[in-house]
Enzyme design. Structure first.
Site, short mmCIF file in Angstrom:
data_model
loop_
_atom_site.label_atom_id
_atom_site.label_comp_id
_atom_site.label_asym_id
_atom_site.label_seq_id
_atom_site.Cartn_x
_atom_site.Cartn_y
_atom_site.Cartn_z
N ASP A 1 0.84 -1.19 0.00
CA ASP A 1 0.00 0.00 0.00
C ASP A 1 0.88 1.25 0.00
OD1 ASP A 1 0.92 0.31 2.64
OD2 ASP A 1 -0.95 -0.38 3.52
N SER A 2 0.29 2.40 0.15
CA SER A 2 1.05 3.66 0.07
C SER A 2 2.02 3.85 1.24
CB SER A 2 0.09 4.85 0.00
OG SER A 2 -0.74 4.87 1.15
#
Length: 129
Positions: free
Chosen positions: A17-18
């Site tokens: 994810d980010s």
């Protein structure tokens, strides 16, 4: 409870994810991958094909314990227990290098036939050593 089945996965970049760690939804895929590997290894897939039954997940509970990052090597330990009408999988992911737990899951499944109706647990699952 049937125990002792292990699968291995290396975290891939597109699963992050980010924040740079594995997205929580990806763990569902890891656990499913391990269940299919275990069922193949035990010959369940061929037996299911012969019966015309399918395995369907009806409930998933996951406890996340620590993050994992790209190229981490993970071990997924899987076991199962028939609890009619459910076949329940107990699984955990362990960081291979540190030996520390990453997450654990309880996955409840049922069997459905081609008629899309629930069926009893096949006998080959209750008699496997």
């Amino acid at each position: 409870m049937k125990t002792g089945y292990q699968s291995y996965i290396t975290v891939r970049g597109y699963e992050l994810d980010s924040y740079g760690h594995v997205n929580n939804a990806v763990y569902l895929q890891y656990y499913e991958h391990a269940r299919w590997e275990m069922m193949k290894k035990l010959g369940f897939l061929d037996a299911l094909k012969d019966t015309g039954l399918s395995v369907v997940v009806v409930e998933s509970t996951i406890r996340y314990m620590r993050e994992t990052s790209m190229f981490d090597e993970l071990v997924i330990e899987s076991s199962f227990k028939p609890e009619s009408p459910y076949l329940i999988f107990y699984q955990k992911i362990i960081d291979h290098k540190s030996g520390l737990p990453v997450s654990r899951a309880k996955i409840k499944t049922v069997f459905i036939g081609q008629d899309k109706l629930p069926h009893d647990i096949p006998s080959f699952l209750t008699t496997t050593n």
